[in-house]
Design a protein around this motif. Sequence first.
Motif, PDB file in Angstrom:
ATOM      1  N   UNK A  21       0.847  -1.183   0.000  1.00 24.28           N
ATOM      2  CA  UNK A  21       0.000   0.000   0.000  1.00 24.28           C
ATOM      3  C   UNK A  21       0.888   1.241   0.000  1.00 24.28           C
ATOM      4  N   UNK A  22       0.644   2.161  -0.921  1.00 21.93           N
ATOM      5  CA  UNK A  22       1.471   3.370  -0.965  1.00 21.93           C
ATOM      6  C   UNK A  22       1.378   4.219   0.309  1.00 21.93           C
ATOM      7  N   UNK A  23       0.342   3.989   1.119  1.00 26.50           N
ATOM      8  CA  UNK A  23       0.191   4.725   2.376  1.00 26.50           C
ATOM      9  C   UNK A  23       0.760   3.970   3.575  1.00 26.50           C
ATOM     10  N   UNK A  24       1.410   2.856   3.320  1.00 24.36           N
ATOM     11  CA  UNK A  24       1.975   2.057   4.417  1.00 24.36           C
ATOM     12  C   UNK A  24       3.040   2.863   5.153  1.00 24.36           C
ATOM     13  N   UNK A  25       3.064   2.701   6.460  1.00 27.32           N
ATOM     14  CA  UNK A  25       4.105   3.321   7.283  1.00 27.32           C
ATOM     15  C   UNK A  25       5.368   2.471   7.125  1.00 27.32           C
ATOM     16  N   UNK A  26       6.153   2.820   6.136  1.00 31.13           N
ATOM     17  CA  UNK A  26       7.322   2.027   5.765  1.00 31.13           C
ATOM     18  C   UNK A  26       8.364   2.006   6.878  1.00 31.13           C
ATOM     19  N   UNK A  27       8.573   3.115   7.549  1.00 20.50           N
ATOM     20  CA  UNK A  27       9.586   3.161   8.610  1.00 20.50           C
ATOM     21  C   UNK A  27       9.252   2.200   9.749  1.00 20.50           C
ATOM     22  N   UNK A  28       7.980   2.152  10.158  1.00 18.69           N
ATOM     23  CA  UNK A  28       7.564   1.227  11.214  1.00 18.69           C
ATOM     24  C   UNK A  28       7.719  -0.210  10.734  1.00 18.69           C
ATOM     25  N   UNK A  29       7.331  -0.462   9.496  1.00 23.26           N
ATOM     26  CA  UNK A  29       7.481  -1.807   8.922  1.00 23.26           C
ATOM     27  C   UNK A  29       8.949  -2.238   8.954  1.00 23.26           C
ATOM     28  N   UNK A  30       9.840  -1.356   8.543  1.00 22.31           N
ATOM     29  CA  UNK A  30      11.269  -1.686   8.511  1.00 22.31           C
ATOM     30  C   UNK A  30      11.819  -1.887   9.926  1.00 22.31           C
ATOM     31  N   UNK A  31      11.344  -1.108  10.875  1.00 23.09           N
ATOM     32  CA  UNK A  31      11.802  -1.260  12.258  1.00 23.09           C
ATOM     33  C   UNK A  31      11.397  -2.636  12.801  1.00 23.09           C
ATOM     34  N   UNK A  32      10.176  -3.059  12.515  1.00 25.00           N
ATOM     35  CA  UNK A  32       9.726  -4.383  12.949  1.00 25.00           C
ATOM     36  C   UNK A  32      10.513  -5.476  12.232  1.00 25.00           C
TER      37      UNK A  32
END
Length: 183
Positions: A21-32
Amino acid sequence: MTDLKTIERLYQEYPETPYINPNRDVDTFMAKLDVQKEHLVPKRNMERNEDGLLPGHIILLWRLDLGTFTTDSAIPRYFEYIYGIDAETDLARLIDEGYAYQMSAKEALYLVNAGTLKKILKNAGLSGYSSMKKDELIKFVASKISEEDLAPQMPLIAYTTTEKGHDLVVKYDDVIQKHGPKG
């Protein structure tokens, strides 16, 4: 700031890239992801079956087959995060390909409560239904009100599988069992 290209590189060995999803919180995803790799869509979920569908499409068909997925249903995030599909877009595709359809207003009467059914009958100027139970109300509404008059009054409509879609749900039961179907 991480961009979507970084995530796409994580999936470069996959048969196809999962929907992101283009609105995904990418930074949080990468941190997890730095903590646990299991936040990636499993590679097996990006492998198409002999019918050209991904496991996420089979799970979506299964949800439709249950008869509880409506125009008002929230689309679970697991379609994106576990199955790598854009469920909203893919629902339209499954309908276009004849695996599913949106029910008519009369077919979806079972979804609304007795109070709503009585309101529909009242709006139509009908009487004689005050003591009816829901099953009786559904039959009465279906027999007395046209599809055209009923449709605008329905607060929600269900999606369901066609016979072709249902056959795939049965055929790929192993995918559903891995998902963990609810009884």
